[in-house]
Design a protein around this motif. Structure first.
Motif, PDB file in Angstrom:
ATOM      1  N   SER A  36      91.860  60.854  64.818  1.00 24.81           N
ATOM      2  CA  SER A  36      91.109  59.604  64.881  1.00 24.81           C
ATOM      3  C   SER A  36      90.825  59.200  66.321  1.00 24.81           C
ATOM      4  O   SER A  36      89.794  58.573  66.607  1.00 24.81           O
ATOM      5  N   ALA A  40      87.069  58.835  67.840  1.00 23.76           N
ATOM      6  CA  ALA A  40      86.625  57.623  68.529  1.00 23.76           C
ATOM      7  C   ALA A  40      85.969  57.964  69.865  1.00 23.76           C
ATOM      8  O   ALA A  40      84.953  57.363  70.249  1.00 23.76           O
ATOM      9  N   GLU A  44      82.125  57.093  71.002  1.00 25.66           N
ATOM     10  CA  GLU A  44      81.759  56.372  72.227  1.00 25.66           C
ATOM     11  C   GLU A  44      80.782  57.196  73.064  1.00 25.66           C
ATOM     12  O   GLU A  44      79.838  56.654  73.639  1.00 25.66           O
ATOM     13  N   THR A  98      79.407  52.014  65.102  1.00 25.31           N
ATOM     14  CA  THR A  98      80.641  52.628  65.608  1.00 25.31           C
ATOM     15  C   THR A  98      81.855  51.714  65.598  1.00 25.31           C
ATOM     16  O   THR A  98      82.959  52.171  65.906  1.00 25.31           O
ATOM     17  N   ILE A 101      84.896  52.937  63.838  1.00 29.58           N
ATOM     18  CA  ILE A 101      85.445  54.216  64.293  1.00 29.58           C
ATOM     19  C   ILE A 101      86.161  54.071  65.638  1.00 29.58           C
ATOM     20  O   ILE A 101      87.309  54.484  65.795  1.00 29.58           O
ATOM     21  N   SER A 102      85.466  53.476  66.607  1.00 25.21           N
ATOM     22  CA  SER A 102      86.033  53.359  67.950  1.00 25.21           C
ATOM     23  C   SER A 102      86.176  51.910  68.413  1.00 25.21           C
ATOM     24  O   SER A 102      86.728  51.663  69.486  1.00 25.21           O
ATOM     25  N   TYR A 128      88.162  56.317  76.961  1.00 24.22           N
ATOM     26  CA  TYR A 128      86.912  55.692  76.536  1.00 24.22           C
ATOM     27  C   TYR A 128      85.930  55.608  77.706  1.00 24.22           C
ATOM     28  O   TYR A 128      84.738  55.901  77.561  1.00 24.22           O
TER      29      TYR A 128
END
Length: 287
Positions: A36, A40, A44, A98, A101-102, A128
């Protein structure tokens, strides 16, 4: 039952049960073993790539359409209003896509602010930012690959300080603009607000996109509007002209300061995190 109906008739609504989520750990090496986490990062990267591709194309297209030397129309193109809509609209779309998810950061300044508020770990915050910057570089790279002649001629969508403004003014514009954005992010995603105002559903990407739109209207004439270090960095890397690098520090320092102020304001003033922590400490001291 009758009491609930009576309360509703008088405009009173009971809030959902609410508990502050625990702060994210400062270091969480276990994240590195989770799919996961990498999913993510991919989200991004792709989101920032698409963001830069669409927005930089919009900027260059506008300059092409209004270039009098190239038979353009001075009053043609989408105008500053259209550019602002492109940036705000893309943020709305990409955050919506998104967020699950992120978290839909798509901006190192947003990630930095959420890190200061202990919403994400240091490892996640750093990775990130790396994914966002790489995505921005690739997104602008696609623009250059498809429209190299126009890209070079019209400045590559790079952020630069406009003539007539000093560095202090540009820095201030970036600080305040990023504060507006990150403050909106905190407010739109505040779980306490969601519980308290459960009868008024808030689609978080919408106010965030509008914040980006409004800030662009105000600051495009000053700095071209950064408020996103990845956006400014990606455009500067691909354009790679001296003018694009001259004031690059403004588009990092300004957004990070603005994000930090927004995080402190929301967490310690509006949410009174320091007072809550002190109260908890005093309670435990009497046990």
């Amino acid at each position: 039952m009758g009491k609930n109906v009576e309360g509703a008739e008088h405009g009173e609504f009971s809030a959902k049960d609410y508990h502050d989520p625990p702060p994210a750990p400062l270091f969480d090496p276990d994240e590195l073993a989770q799919w996961s986490f990498y999913r993510a990062l991919i989200a991004e990267f792709i989101a920032t790539l698409l963001f830069l591709y669409i927005t930089v194309l919009t900027v260059i297209g506008y300059k092409r359409q209004t270039d009098l030397k190239n038979n353009g129309d001075e009053c043609g193109g989408v105008g500053i209003l259209g550019i602002a809509w492109a940036f705000g609209g893309m943020i709305f779309i990409l955050v919506y896509c998104t967020a699950g998810i992120s978290g839909g950061h798509i901006n190192p300044a947003v990630t930095f602010g959420l890190f200061l508020a202990r919403k994400v770990s240091l490892i996640r915050a750093v990775m990130y930012m790396v994914a966002q910057c790489l995505g921005a570089i690739c997104g602008v790279g696609l623009v250059k690959g498809f429209q190299k002649a126009y890209y070079v001629r019209y400045g590559g969508g790079a952020n630069t300080l406009a003539d007539g403004y000093n560095k202090g003014t540009g820095l201030g514009a970036e600080i305040i603009g990023t504060f507006v954005l990150v403050y909106t992010v905190f407010s739109a995603t505040d779980p306490k607000r969601s519980a308290r105002d459960s009868h008024v559903p808030v689609l978080a990407p919408l106010p965030i996109g509008f914040a980006v739109f409004m800030v662009h209207l105000a600051t495009i004439p000053i700095t071209g509007t950064g408020i996103n270090p990845a956006r400014s960095f990606g455009a500067a890397v691909i354009y790679n002209k001296e003018k694009a690098w001259d004031d690059q520090w403004i588009f990092w320092v300004g957004p990070f300061i603005g994000a930090a102020i927004a995080a402190i304001y929301h967490q310690f003033v509006l949410r009174a995190a320091a007072i809550k922590a002190l109260g908890s400490f005093r309670s435990s001291a009497h046990v």
